[in-house]
Design a protein around this motif. Structure first.
Motif, PDB file in Angstrom:
ATOM      1  N   PHE A 293      64.637  78.681 -52.758  1.00 35.22           N
ATOM      2  CA  PHE A 293      66.058  79.006 -52.866  1.00 35.22           C
ATOM      3  C   PHE A 293      66.679  78.790 -51.505  1.00 35.22           C
ATOM      4  O   PHE A 293      65.977  78.669 -50.487  1.00 35.22           O
TER       5      PHE A 293
ATOM      6  N   ASN B 172      65.698  86.361 -55.906  1.00 32.74           N
ATOM      7  CA  ASN B 172      64.492  85.992 -56.628  1.00 32.74           C
ATOM      8  C   ASN B 172      64.849  85.851 -58.093  1.00 32.74           C
ATOM      9  O   ASN B 172      65.751  86.539 -58.591  1.00 32.74           O
TER      10      ASN B 172
ATOM     11  N   ARG C 147      69.640  78.540 -63.536  1.00 29.12           N
ATOM     12  CA  ARG C 147      69.578  78.778 -62.097  1.00 29.12           C
ATOM     13  C   ARG C 147      70.571  79.866 -61.716  1.00 29.12           C
ATOM     14  O   ARG C 147      71.470  80.216 -62.499  1.00 29.12           O
TER      15      ARG C 147
ATOM     16  N   SER D 178      64.300  70.430 -57.508  1.00 23.63           N
ATOM     17  CA  SER D 178      64.635  71.725 -56.931  1.00 23.63           C
ATOM     18  C   SER D 178      65.760  71.588 -55.912  1.00 23.63           C
ATOM     19  O   SER D 178      66.307  70.508 -55.697  1.00 23.63           O
TER      20      SER D 178
ATOM     21  N   SER E  26      58.101  81.628 -62.020  1.00 23.16           N
ATOM     22  CA  SER E  26      59.188  81.834 -61.070  1.00 23.16           C
ATOM     23  C   SER E  26      59.973  80.536 -60.992  1.00 23.16           C
ATOM     24  O   SER E  26      59.827  79.648 -61.829  1.00 23.16           O
ATOM     25  N   MET E  27      60.821  80.423 -59.987  1.00 25.13           N
ATOM     26  CA  MET E  27      61.596  79.206 -59.794  1.00 25.13           C
ATOM     27  C   MET E  27      60.664  77.992 -59.712  1.00 25.13           C
ATOM     28  O   MET E  27      59.634  78.033 -59.069  1.00 25.13           O
TER      29      MET E  27
ATOM     30  N   TRP F 146      57.434  84.709 -49.185  1.00 22.20           N
ATOM     31  CA  TRP F 146      58.580  83.829 -48.945  1.00 22.20           C
ATOM     32  C   TRP F 146      58.663  83.513 -47.462  1.00 22.20           C
ATOM     33  O   TRP F 146      58.632  84.425 -46.617  1.00 22.20           O
TER      34      TRP F 146
ATOM     35  N   SER G  29      69.485  79.335 -56.292  1.00 22.76           N
ATOM     36  CA  SER G  29      68.059  79.223 -56.603  1.00 22.76           C
ATOM     37  C   SER G  29      67.723  77.848 -57.145  1.00 22.76           C
ATOM     38  O   SER G  29      68.581  77.134 -57.667  1.00 22.76           O
ATOM     39  N   SER G  30      66.457  77.500 -57.058  1.00 26.27           N
ATOM     40  CA  SER G  30      65.940  76.374 -57.834  1.00 26.27           C
ATOM     41  C   SER G  30      65.867  76.786 -59.301  1.00 26.27           C
ATOM     42  O   SER G  30      65.884  77.974 -59.628  1.00 26.27           O
TER      43      SER G  30
END
Length: 589
Positions: free
Chosen positions: A442, A453, A526, A401, A467-468, A198, A549-550
């Motif tokens: 995010f 996360n 989300r 996003s 994941s996102m 990240w 978050s996305s």
């Protein structure tokens, strides 16, 4: 395909209206029964045209195809061998005689294909006094069969291949376009960060080139001092910052970018375009810029859609993200419906069609409720409305996003508040851009603040699949893994189609939760982390948002989804393969 080990990540599209949610409540009505809104069938005639200066002469234009159909077009005249526009004009019926400046010009002819202008013909002309010059094109592409004009554009840069070959540009490179200079980027991996992780940064800073109070070098230095991994300087309609000698760093990835649009129409944030975007001069050209930016590997973002001084009025599709969070969450007053033009207030079955209007109407409703109760109205902020706008679009079926930005335009505005986090392969511009395009993002309140996360385990078998930014199938058990750090005492919410389906107080510095769901309808999941404001009267809205978050998308994964993107599906979808361990439950990766 083994869904337990891999799934599909979606890129982005957007903008027009929303459908009602499957869980009650209301959202804007769809403009049509199709998944995507369509802009009008005929070219708009209210686009600003550049009037010729000085003496003029007649210029006859006739654009058609080999089947004899006249084609709605636009013509742009440039000074020879330059990118300086002399004049431009619309030819809605394919035939017109107009007044053009005297002299030699390079003429670029664009033909409208589903309301997107495609460069279809190049001409060298000379307009002289007392005689008529002419531009005539008889096009083969798209004249018959199922293929359209855009099917003859392999790299999706909105210039057909024949024209690119004639002009000497590369029809397989979207950043090689007739009349445009490609932008060269720094490809280095910085700081030895050559592994996935990240990365945090500021995506909305303004330099002196855009009316800010700091030089490019000063902004870069502040980003370095704040410990950020990346910085985008987004001056309005200019990329001069990326050409400034101060635009260099060995510690911070610098993203060439700009804010594109106008105060009247709204602003998009464009990151990493392959060529300099054109002027914001109408919705069809705006749609073209959006598509072209993405074909070049860039990112096109709706900027602060509900700010009162520049609300989002562009009716375009296919954006990559929405800047839901701009500056302090509760600082900006809400957008009112009266600030929008009548074209955006359309209703269907009593519901507002456009998401921006529905978000603006919320402020009017809360104001009326407060007035009825004899209270001061502070129940919604511009960022609250931006989150509603985003949710409405997501519910409607769009894929986009979240990003944030501080609009850092002076030394008193802190860098990275909010902070956008991007999961990327390494600390380099290509990797950060890829993470943004894939929606692996995010937004948190500050660089050293709340982190989260959000991942999904299809079939709940202990192996993380997405994941996102990823998509999960319908009708199977899915374990959602939630991880939040640095938010003790706050509340974490899991939202499905904008409605909270899980809400818990965070009672430790590292919070983790496995939440099992089976989804039988198209849905968007989300996270957000919130708390009560310290001073409810000092700002707008009922809560402070600490992180968001996305989405992760639940959908009927099939070939139909491959057709929803604006570019080649092979560029729009990627596979993710990963394992999930107990260590992952505790540490954000």
């Amino acid at each position: 395909m083994n869904l337990r080990r891999s799934s599909l990540c979606l890129l982005a599209l957007l903008i027009a209206g929303c459908a009602s949610t499957p869980e009650g409540g209301s959202a804007p009505a769809p403009e049509s029964a199709s998944r995507q809104a369509r802009i009008p069938e005929a070219p708009r005639t209210d686009r600003p045209e550049r009037k010729p200066q000085g003496p003029t002469g007649d210029l006859a234009v006739h654009i058609s195809d080999v089947s004899g159909r006249d084609l709605p077009s636009r013509v742009v005249l440039y000074r020879p061998t330059t990118t300086e526009v002399v004049t431009r004009f619309e030819v809605p019926t394919g035939r017109a005689t107009v007044q053009a400046p005297l002299g030699a010009h390079d003429a670029y002819v664009y033909v409208y294909d589903n309301q997107v202008p495609i460069l279809a013909s190049l001409h060298k002309i000379e307009v002289v006094e007392g005689s008529a010059a002419s531009i005539s094109a008889n096009l083969l592409e798209g004249a018959s069969g199922k293929l359209t004009m855009r099917d003859f554009d392999q790299d999706r840069d909105l210039a057909i291949d024949r024209v690119e070959l004639e002009a000497g540009s590369n029809p397989l490179d979207a950043s090689s376009i007739p009349g445009h200079d490609p932008i060269i980027y720094d490809q280095r991996v910085l700081g030895g960060a050559n592994s996935p992780g990240w990365f945090k940064g500021e995506l909305h800073a303004v330099s002196q080139y855009g009316g800010g109070k700091e030089t490019v070098a000063q902004l870069v230095q502040r980003a370095e001092q704040a410990g950020l991994d990346f910085l985008a300087i987004t001056d309005l309609n200019t990329m001069e910052a990326s050409r400034d000698p101060g635009f260099t760093s060995d510690r911070v990835v610098l993203i060439p970018a700009l804010a594109w649009g106008s105060r009247d129409q709204g602003v998009a944030l464009i990151y990493g375009p392959g060529t300099m975007p054109g002027e914001p001069e109408g919705e069809e050209m705006a749609q073209a810029e959006c598509i072209r930016v993405q074909s070049q590997g860039g990112v096109f973002v709706v900027g602060h859609p509900c700010f009162t001084d520049a609300p989002w009025k562009w009716r375009i599709q296919y954006v990559n993200a929405v800047q839901v969070w701009n500056g302090p969450w509760r600082a900006q007053q809400p957008l009112r419906l009266t600030s929008l033009p009548e074209t955006l207030k359309r209703r269907a079955n009593g519901n507002l069609v456009y998401s921006i209007a529905a978000a603006a109407a919320v402020a009017d409703k809360t104001a009326q409720l407060a007035a009825n109760a004899g209270q001061k109205d502070r129940k919604v902020s511009a960022n609250d409305q931006a989150a509603l706008f985003w949710d409405y679009e997501l519910v409607r079926g769009q894929v986009c996003s979240v990003v944030g930005g501080g609009m850092v335009d002076r030394p008193s505005v802190p860098m990275g508040q909010p902070t956008t986090w991007v999961y990327a392969a390494n600390k380099s511009l290509p990797a950060i851009m890829e993470g943004l395009r894939l929606g692996r993002t995010f937004v948190g309140n500050r660089p050293d603040g709340v982190q989260l996360n959000f991942r999904a385990d299809v079939l709940n078998d202990g192996s993380v699949d997405v994941s996102m930014g990823g998509a999960i199938p319908l009708g199977v058990d899915v374990g959602f893994y939630i991880l939040v750090t640095g938010a003790m005492g706050a509340k974490v919410e899991m939202l499905r189609n904008g409605h909270a389906i899980m809400s818990e107080i965070i009672r430790e510095n590292v919070y983790s939760r496995n939440f099992l769901q089976t989804t039988d309808f198209r849905a968007v999941y989300r996270l957000r982390v919130i708390r009560q404001p310290d001073n409810p009267d000092a700002g707008f809205g009922p809560v402070e948002v600490l992180a968001m978050s996305s989405p992760i998308y639940a959908d009927d994964i099939g070939t139909d989804l491959l057709r929803t993107g604006p570019v080649d599906p092979s560029k729009t979808w990627v596979r993710i393969e990963s394992k999930y361990t107990e260590e992952d439950r505790r540490i954000p990766y």
